[in-house]
Scaffold this motif. Sequence first.
Motif, mmCIF file in Angstrom:
data_model
loop_
_atom_site.group_PDB
_atom_site.id
_atom_site.type_symbol
_atom_site.label_atom_id
_atom_site.label_comp_id
_atom_site.label_asym_id
_atom_site.label_seq_id
_atom_site.Cartn_x
_atom_site.Cartn_y
_atom_site.Cartn_z
ATOM 1 N N PHE B 34 0.838 -1.198 0.000
ATOM 2 C CA PHE B 34 0.000 0.000 0.000
ATOM 3 C C PHE B 34 0.876 1.251 0.000
ATOM 4 O O PHE B 34 1.998 1.247 0.513
ATOM 5 C CB PHE B 34 -0.886 0.051 1.256
ATOM 6 C CG PHE B 34 -1.748 -1.160 1.458
ATOM 7 C CD1 PHE B 34 -1.252 -2.279 2.097
ATOM 8 C CD2 PHE B 34 -3.055 -1.174 1.007
ATOM 9 C CE1 PHE B 34 -2.040 -3.406 2.291
ATOM 10 C CE2 PHE B 34 -3.856 -2.292 1.200
ATOM 11 C CZ PHE B 34 -3.352 -3.404 1.842
ATOM 12 N N TYR B 36 0.209 5.328 1.218
ATOM 13 C CA TYR B 36 -0.661 6.317 1.831
ATOM 14 C C TYR B 36 0.036 7.666 1.790
ATOM 15 O O TYR B 36 1.271 7.751 1.778
ATOM 16 C CB TYR B 36 -0.960 5.963 3.292
ATOM 17 C CG TYR B 36 -1.938 4.822 3.471
ATOM 18 C CD1 TYR B 36 -1.510 3.498 3.413
ATOM 19 C CD2 TYR B 36 -3.280 5.072 3.686
ATOM 20 C CE1 TYR B 36 -2.402 2.454 3.584
ATOM 21 C CE2 TYR B 36 -4.184 4.038 3.860
ATOM 22 C CZ TYR B 36 -3.739 2.733 3.803
ATOM 23 O OH TYR B 36 -4.635 1.709 3.959
ATOM 24 N N GLN B 38 0.015 11.639 3.671
ATOM 25 C CA GLN B 38 -0.432 12.420 4.832
ATOM 26 C C GLN B 38 -0.106 13.884 4.592
ATOM 27 O O GLN B 38 1.063 14.260 4.490
ATOM 28 C CB GLN B 38 0.251 11.934 6.105
ATOM 29 C CG GLN B 38 -0.258 12.584 7.377
ATOM 30 C CD GLN B 38 0.384 11.983 8.607
ATOM 31 O OE1 GLN B 38 1.575 11.689 8.632
ATOM 32 N NE2 GLN B 38 -0.409 11.791 9.659
ATOM 33 N N GLY B 43 -5.153 13.212 8.603
ATOM 34 C CA GLY B 43 -4.932 11.776 8.712
ATOM 35 C C GLY B 43 -4.371 11.217 7.420
ATOM 36 O O GLY B 43 -4.169 11.931 6.442
ATOM 37 N N LEU B 44 -4.129 9.927 7.414
ATOM 38 C CA LEU B 44 -3.599 9.271 6.221
ATOM 39 C C LEU B 44 -4.696 9.036 5.195
ATOM 40 O O LEU B 44 -5.823 8.674 5.546
ATOM 41 C CB LEU B 44 -2.976 7.925 6.591
ATOM 42 C CG LEU B 44 -1.510 7.935 6.933
ATOM 43 C CD1 LEU B 44 -1.291 8.618 8.259
ATOM 44 C CD2 LEU B 44 -0.945 6.521 6.960
ATOM 45 N N PHE B 46 -5.516 6.911 1.605
ATOM 46 C CA PHE B 46 -5.107 5.800 0.761
ATOM 47 C C PHE B 46 -4.836 6.297 -0.651
ATOM 48 O O PHE B 46 -5.608 7.084 -1.205
ATOM 49 C CB PHE B 46 -6.222 4.752 0.764
ATOM 50 C CG PHE B 46 -6.060 3.667 -0.253
ATOM 51 C CD1 PHE B 46 -6.745 3.720 -1.458
ATOM 52 C CD2 PHE B 46 -5.234 2.595 -0.004
ATOM 53 C CE1 PHE B 46 -6.619 2.726 -2.402
ATOM 54 C CE2 PHE B 46 -5.103 1.584 -0.948
ATOM 55 C CZ PHE B 46 -5.788 1.645 -2.140
ATOM 56 N N LYS B 49 -2.921 0.337 -4.023
ATOM 57 C CA LYS B 49 -2.528 -0.928 -3.418
ATOM 58 C C LYS B 49 -2.175 -1.935 -4.494
ATOM 59 O O LYS B 49 -2.651 -1.847 -5.642
ATOM 60 C CB LYS B 49 -3.660 -1.489 -2.554
ATOM 61 C CG LYS B 49 -4.873 -1.923 -3.361
ATOM 62 C CD LYS B 49 -5.973 -2.477 -2.460
ATOM 63 C CE LYS B 49 -7.194 -2.861 -3.301
ATOM 64 N NZ LYS B 49 -8.313 -3.329 -2.466
ATOM 65 N N LEU B 88 3.721 13.963 3.051
ATOM 66 C CA LEU B 88 4.476 12.843 3.614
ATOM 67 C C LEU B 88 3.872 11.542 3.090
ATOM 68 O O LEU B 88 2.662 11.337 3.208
ATOM 69 C CB LEU B 88 4.406 12.897 5.142
ATOM 70 C CG LEU B 88 5.245 11.902 5.952
ATOM 71 C CD1 LEU B 88 6.713 12.029 5.622
ATOM 72 C CD2 LEU B 88 5.007 12.137 7.444
ATOM 73 N N PHE B 90 3.785 7.343 2.893
ATOM 74 C CA PHE B 90 4.094 6.123 3.625
ATOM 75 C C PHE B 90 3.819 4.904 2.756
ATOM 76 O O PHE B 90 2.746 4.781 2.163
ATOM 77 C CB PHE B 90 3.233 6.011 4.887
ATOM 78 C CG PHE B 90 3.592 6.976 5.977
ATOM 79 C CD1 PHE B 90 2.917 8.184 6.086
ATOM 80 C CD2 PHE B 90 4.589 6.683 6.888
ATOM 81 C CE1 PHE B 90 3.232 9.076 7.094
ATOM 82 C CE2 PHE B 90 4.914 7.573 7.894
ATOM 83 C CZ PHE B 90 4.234 8.774 7.999
ATOM 84 N N PHE B 105 4.324 -0.142 8.467
ATOM 85 C CA PHE B 105 4.592 1.081 7.730
ATOM 86 C C PHE B 105 6.078 1.403 7.698
ATOM 87 O O PHE B 105 6.824 1.114 8.649
ATOM 88 C CB PHE B 105 3.865 2.268 8.369
ATOM 89 C CG PHE B 105 2.390 2.299 8.104
ATOM 90 C CD1 PHE B 105 1.515 1.556 8.874
ATOM 91 C CD2 PHE B 105 1.876 3.086 7.077
ATOM 92 C CE1 PHE B 105 0.150 1.587 8.637
ATOM 93 C CE2 PHE B 105 0.513 3.128 6.833
ATOM 94 C CZ PHE B 105 -0.351 2.381 7.611
ATOM 95 N N GLY B 106 6.506 2.031 6.611
ATOM 96 C CA GLY B 106 7.817 2.640 6.575
ATOM 97 C C GLY B 106 7.811 3.933 7.373
ATOM 98 O O GLY B 106 6.770 4.367 7.877
#
Lengths: 115, 115
Positions: B34, B36, B38, B43-44, B46, B49, B88, B90, B105-106
């Motif tokens: 996935f 994501y 931010q 919030g994150l 999507f 995927k 940002l 992820f 998550f990274g």
Amino acid sequence: SAVISQKPSRDICQRGTSLTIQCQVDSQVTMMFWYRQQPGQSLTLIATANQGSEATYESGFVIDKFPISRPNLTFSTLTVSNMSPEDSSIYLCSVERGTGTGELFFGEGSRLTVL
Amino acid sequence: AQSVAQPEDQVNVAEGNPLTVKCTYSVSGNPYLFWYVQYPNRGLQFLLKYITGDNLVKGSYGFEAEFNKSQTSFHLKKPSALVSDSALYFCAVRSRGSTLGRLYFGRGTQLTVWP
């Protein structure tokens, strides 16, 4: 997509106190997930909350520190107990988007600062 | 053990240029992958995927990512960057058979697109 509301959006807390974060979803969901995002760090799953049963905690997280309630299919709370500055983080509630998609939908988070 | 590496803390590109945000992963078996995004104080969200099938997946806002099994990578790409893409990003992975919400998550990559 689900709408997730979290309260509070941010708070400043004193060391040793506890704070409860609320998460409200606009549709019924089986599982709700609580994540933590520490400053400059990635997101880490704290626990999975199922309605009608105890939450399942990930390694490194315990119920005494992070008690979770899940009274119905649209609501959950996460309490951060006996806070210390190391608990300063963003706490995020999430649910699966749709059914079987594997995608998580996140609330906007609750930013806690512990002094 | 499952893990995600985003080797670049920051990526800077000029508007109109192509962008790449790198991600490599480690997971037992075949992964769900996935991306994501931010935005500040949000919030994150999507983006896209990979579950199975075509290695090139397309997502929101013109982003795409390529799954490379031999290199265990899932780099995020966009042919022409916009200033509004600054955020940002992820990368996250979940192994098949693990709990639905248990994403790893990274640490995130801060993308800055300058005019």
